[in-house]
Design an enzyme around this catalytic site. Structure first.
Site, PDB file in Angstrom:
ATOM      1  N   CYS A  24     -52.166 -52.896-115.042  1.00 26.12           N
ATOM      2  CA  CYS A  24     -52.631 -51.491-114.929  1.00 26.12           C
ATOM      3  C   CYS A  24     -51.124 -50.947-115.870  1.00 26.12           C
ATOM      4  CB  CYS A  24     -52.558 -50.637-113.585  1.00 26.12           C
ATOM      5  SG  CYS A  24     -53.174 -48.957-113.690  1.00 26.12           S
ATOM      6  N   HIS A  50     -56.848 -53.303-111.825  1.00 27.17           N
ATOM      7  CA  HIS A  50     -56.131 -54.212-110.832  1.00 27.17           C
ATOM      8  C   HIS A  50     -57.122 -55.217-110.338  1.00 27.17           C
ATOM      9  CE1 HIS A  50     -53.099 -51.093-110.059  1.00 27.17           C
ATOM     10  NE2 HIS A  50     -53.590 -49.848-110.369  1.00 27.17           N
ATOM     11  N   GLU A  69     -55.631 -57.462-109.001  1.00 27.00           N
ATOM     12  CA  GLU A  69     -55.506 -57.925-107.286  1.00 27.00           C
ATOM     13  C   GLU A  69     -56.326 -57.562-106.303  1.00 27.00           C
ATOM     14  OE1 GLU A  69     -53.741 -55.832-109.377  1.00 27.00           O
ATOM     15  OE2 GLU A  69     -52.733 -54.302-108.006  1.00 27.00           O
TER      16      GLU A  69
END
Lengths: 252, 204
Positions: free
Chosen positions: B79, B185, B187
């Site tokens: 990001c 993202h 994650e």
């Protein structure tokens, strides 16, 4: 292209999911972390946790739920309930939440929105707003978990909150909540037209058609439901398949 | 050892949790000597570019990152951690790390900003070995979680590995030598995101 989101909501008190959870199908239904993980696996796009008692004594329990959830789930989640200060928010984000929702605290002290947005970024500040119809074309903001009518106009408040730095609106219709007669499409439509930030519609989901209506006619970016999913009346997969067949863009 | 770079602008906990899930040992650090010893680096990031850059500079990490990338250390930017790799960001009109030529600009066509939610990523340059590897076992047009108001405009089109659309087309993945960077993202992107991180690990 961006998809619409389907979001299960977990209302908690003292670290247990409360709202309408029947202990069926899985043993630890009351454990928010177990439920969160299940929804993640089933294709939920995001999760919302609301600590409905939000007492100081329960903060520690909430924090451990947040950090355990952060370890177990692979999708974003927000946490709300009793947020009054920047420090409250910092603690929740540090425990692993991606976003924090503010409601009464922000209404009483709108500057909280700006201060949190400046500190952590607008993307993690969700304004949670409980709305109830007052008269034609007008909805009032309720605070204290829907117990107090502030007399303020919902449309004016969410516009102001967006200008102050809120990154998303979680809009709950008190009139529709728990009825299963459908989301408040009219209210939601007004709000999605009034602000340029995403709106999550909440309250009233009862059927597959309700999800389609709120995401199209209502213009909502996301639809939230609690007991419907907890009770297994509808599964996330079923909702998503339905929406997909209606050519509404979702993640599957 | 993976070092997740701590510079005050990241969702470090989420990235750390994702490392645990894919079975990788990590350290969170903002210390230059720790970064230098790392085998792999992750630059996470949420928030504004201007603050991110001033945070990096205040910790004297900007030059360290540039140098570690230059010597070929595997690097993942997430990001804001992707955006900071470019020369300049429109967000605060700030000069960034300048690893890649090009700038970071704001969305102009969609009414709702930021983009928040799940968007699909189309692979490009299928013939490129590294791009093939980074998308290994991830179906084309899989959805990933995005939160951004700005996006990268690389001058060198050969670094583009994934494209998404939010009003306009945006570069969502870049791959170049030892560098992988994502606008989304990983994650927070469910199974697809986990697979992406595993692929990155396998690539390093």
């Amino acid at each position: 292209m961006l998809t619409k989101r389907i979001i299960p909501c977990l209302d908690m008190t003292e670290g247990k999911v409360v709202k309408g959870v029947r202990f069926i199908d899985f043993r630890d239904a009351g454990d928010p972390v177990v439920l969160a993980k299940r929804y993640d696996m089933e294709g939920a796009d995001e999760l919302v946790f609301l600590d409905i008692t939000a007492t100081v004594e329960n903060r520690g329990i909430l924090m451990s739920v947040v950090s355990n959830t952060a370890r177990e789930v692979t999708i974003p989640f927000s946490v709300g309930g009793g947020i009054r200060t920047v420090e409250d928010m910092r603690m929740i984000l540090k425990a692993g939440a991606d976003k924090v929702s503010v409601n009464t605290g922000a209404f009483k002290n709108p500057e909280l929105i700006t201060r949190c947005a400046e500190e952590f970024g607008s993307q993690c500040v969700v304004l949670s707003c409980d709305a109830k119809k007052a008269e034609n074309e007008r909805w009032n903001v309720y605070i204290h978990g829907g117990r107090t009518d502030t007399g303020a106009s919902v449309i004016e408040w969410v516009k102001r909150a967006a200008a102050l730095g809120a990154g998303e609106i979680l809009l709950t219709s008190i009139d529709s909540d728990g009825t299963k007669n459908g989301f408040d499409v009219e209210l939601t439509r007004r709000i999605t037209q009034a602000v340029n930030i995403p709106v999550i519609a909440s309250g009233g989901a009862g059927s597959l058609q309700d999800f389609a209506d709120i995401l199209t006619i209502g213009g909502a970016d996301a639809a939230l439901a609690a007991s419907l999913f907890h009770f297994n009346e509808l599964t996330i997969k079923k909702v998503k398949n339905y929406l997909s067949n209606k050519n509404i863009r979702i993640r599957n | 050892m993976i070092v997740i770079i701590d510079y005050g602008s990241g969702n470090l906990g989420s990235v750390a949790n994702s490392m645990v899930r894919i079975g990788l040992r990590y350290k969170i650090s903002g210390n230059a000597s720790v970064l230098k010893k790392a085998r792999m680096l992750i630059l996470p990031g949420v928030g504004a570019a201007k603050k991110g850059m001033s945070n990096l500079k205040a910790r004297k990490l900007d030059q360290v990152i540039i140098e570690e990338i230059r010597i070929g250390k595997p690097f993942l930017g997430i990001c804001l951690g992707m955006q900071l790799l470019f020369e300049r960001s429109e967000e605060g009109n700030v000069e960034c790390l300048g690893i890649f030529e090009g700038e970071v600009i704001k969305f102009k066509k969609e009414r709702k900003i930021p983009q928040i939610g799940w968007n699909n990523v189309a692979k490009v340059q299928f013939h490129n070995f590294k791009i093939k590897k980074i998308f290994s076992d991830i179906p084309d047009n899989s959805y990933f979680y995005f939160v951004n108001s700005y996006y990268c405009l690389p001058k060198d089109k050969s670094i583009i590995a994934g494209i998404s659309k939010y009003g306009e087309r945006l570069v969502s993945v870049i791959v170049k030598d030892n560098i992988v960077a994502t606008q989304f993202h990983p994650e927070k992107s469910g199974q697809a995101g986990m697979q992406f991180l595993k692929n990155w690990r396998n690539l390093c």
